[in-house]
Design a protein around this motif. Structure first.
Motif, PDB file in Angstrom:
ATOM      1  N   LYS A  15      40.502  70.693  -0.114  1.00 29.18           N
ATOM      2  CA  LYS A  15      41.597  70.177   0.713  1.00 29.18           C
ATOM      3  C   LYS A  15      42.158  71.303   1.564  1.00 29.18           C
ATOM      4  N   LYS A  18      48.276  70.965   5.377  1.00 29.83           N
ATOM      5  CA  LYS A  18      48.760  69.875   6.222  1.00 29.83           C
ATOM      6  C   LYS A  18      48.918  70.351   7.668  1.00 29.83           C
ATOM      7  N   ASN A  19      48.925  69.367   8.551  1.00 28.12           N
ATOM      8  CA  ASN A  19      49.117  69.642   9.984  1.00 28.12           C
ATOM      9  C   ASN A  19      47.997  70.478  10.582  1.00 28.12           C
ATOM     10  N   ASP A  23      47.703  65.314  15.329  1.00 32.81           N
ATOM     11  CA  ASP A  23      47.629  63.850  15.422  1.00 32.81           C
ATOM     12  C   ASP A  23      48.651  63.368  16.443  1.00 32.81           C
ATOM     13  N   ASN A  27      44.332  62.658  20.884  1.00 36.03           N
ATOM     14  CA  ASN A  27      43.218  63.535  20.533  1.00 36.03           C
ATOM     15  C   ASN A  27      42.949  64.582  21.598  1.00 36.03           C
ATOM     16  N   LYS A 114      37.332  67.697   2.594  1.00 33.21           N
ATOM     17  CA  LYS A 114      38.408  66.847   3.092  1.00 33.21           C
ATOM     18  C   LYS A 114      39.484  67.710   3.729  1.00 33.21           C
ATOM     19  N   CYS A 115      39.856  67.357   4.958  1.00 33.34           N
ATOM     20  CA  CYS A 115      40.888  68.102   5.670  1.00 33.34           C
ATOM     21  C   CYS A 115      41.830  67.113   6.338  1.00 33.34           C
ATOM     22  N   GLN A 116      43.007  66.943   5.724  1.00 30.74           N
ATOM     23  CA  GLN A 116      43.998  65.994   6.222  1.00 30.74           C
ATOM     24  C   GLN A 116      43.359  64.612   6.361  1.00 30.74           C
ATOM     25  N   LYS A 117      43.237  64.081   7.556  1.00 28.49           N
ATOM     26  CA  LYS A 117      42.723  62.722   7.723  1.00 28.49           C
ATOM     27  C   LYS A 117      41.215  62.676   7.984  1.00 28.49           C
ATOM     28  N   MET A 118      40.573  63.820   7.998  1.00 28.45           N
ATOM     29  CA  MET A 118      39.144  63.848   8.307  1.00 28.45           C
ATOM     30  C   MET A 118      38.334  64.316   7.094  1.00 28.45           C
ATOM     31  N   SER A 119      37.188  63.649   6.883  1.00 24.52           N
ATOM     32  CA  SER A 119      36.246  64.066   5.851  1.00 24.52           C
ATOM     33  C   SER A 119      34.966  64.541   6.512  1.00 24.52           C
TER      34      SER A 119
END
Length: 331
Positions: A15, A18-19, A23, A27, A114-119
């Motif tokens: 992980k 955050k940020n 977002d 984009n 996994k990084c924030q909202k992206m895998s």
């Protein structure tokens, strides 16, 4: 890549802070995950900060490739196929023996990030062992759309008559030329007509300066091995998958191991489906692979003569607007 990772049934997850990803709704900029950068020597696919999503292939500081899982169900489909091949889960819909034998033809799957909202899926970087790699991407198959494609996509993907006839499509390459790298993007190489294609392939393998017959023979041997495997497996079909061919561009370095001068792997598995006929091979893929091998064999003919291709000379302003091709001088 650690060899033990290929048989490790547990994916590892990392992980990030955050940020890490901006977002902002449009984009306009995607911040890189920690300890990563855009993939060096990328040839095709999504390029970081250039595609519509701004996501693209990345390279971790340890060399591993991070491929973003975009556009469901395609991204998850690719991830699941890698898991099926390398982790042998009981839920796999494919024959386990076929998948085990497929492993050597793929970059090894090393888990997820996994990084924030992206895998991302983590893959072996097959380019990393090469000192001055020459890389090409060849999309295999005369049919490049799957059974889930709509009419608009089928029409768009069926317009290329050359692909329908020869069964493969050149998607770009990068070549080491002694003191510089030369890159040609997919728009450039896909503009080649049927007559040009043979000489375009020769260009990637060193023509007109020095046609690397040693490399061509090694690549053919590896492609023949893949062809034998694909003839025997009746488990899955590959739609719009590619061959990545890598060879060492510096053939004068005496310290380099000649036996590891070449690598050939299958990549891109967003459109993999179970074979509906248990007695049938993947004829679409085999058709394109056989034709690419035939083109390669023509380069070994002693009577072959390279014909220069004007499209590879990007010296006028019109070309720079159409293509992203370039020459990169090395210091």
């Amino acid at each position: 890549m650690k060899s033990s990772a290929a048989t490790d049934n547990s994916s590892h997850h990392v992980k990030c802070d955050k940020n890490n990803i901006n977002d902002d709704g449009n984009n306009s900029f995607i911040e890189l995950p920690p300890n990563s950068r855009p993939l060096e020597h990328q040839i095709a696919g999504h390029f970081y900060d250039q595609s519509k999503t701004k996501y693209g292939l990345l390279q971790h500081s340890n060399g591993d490739v991070l491929k973003p899982l975009l556009n469901p169900p395609r991204g998850p489909c690719e991830e699941q196929f890698y898991i099926d091949v390398f982790c042998q889960t009981s839920k796999s819909k494919y024959n386990s023996e076929d998948l085990i034998n497929l492993r050597k033809f793929l970059p090894h799957y090393l888990g997820t990030y996994k990084c924030q909202k992206m895998s991302y899926i983590i893959l072996e970087n097959i380019i990393q062992p090469f000192k001055h790699p020459c890389i090409t991407d060849i999309k295999i198959g005369r049919i490049t759309y799957d059974k889930e494609a709509n009419e608009e996509k089928i029409h768009r993907m069926s317009k290329n008559s050359v692909v329908a006839e020869i069964g493969f499509q050149l998607s770009g390459w990068k070549i080491y030329r002694s003191k510089y790298y030369e890159y040609h993007d997919k728009r450039c190489v896909r503009s080649l007509n049927k007559t040009d294609i043979l000489h375009g392939i020769a260009y990637f393998y060193g023509a007109p300066i020095h046609l690397r017959l040693d490399v061509i023979e090694l690549v053919i041997n590896k492609l023949n091995e893949l062809q034998d495997y694909m003839k025997q497996q009746h488990t899955f079909v590959l739609i719009s998958s590619s061959l990545m061919v890598v060879y060492e561009g510096d053939d004068n370095d005496q310290e380099l191991n000649k036996s590891t001068f070449v690598d050939v792997r299958l990549i891109d598995f967003a459109h993999v489906f179970p074979q509906t006929n248990s007695n049938q091979s993947d004829e679409n893929f085999l058709f394109g692979l056989a034709n690419y091998i035939d083109y390669m064999k023509q380069l070994l003919d002693k009577n072959y003569v390279y014909v220069p291709i004007d499209k590879f000379e990007h010296d006028n302003k019109t070309d720079t607007k159409i293509y992203s091709c370039y020459k990169q001088l090395l210091t």
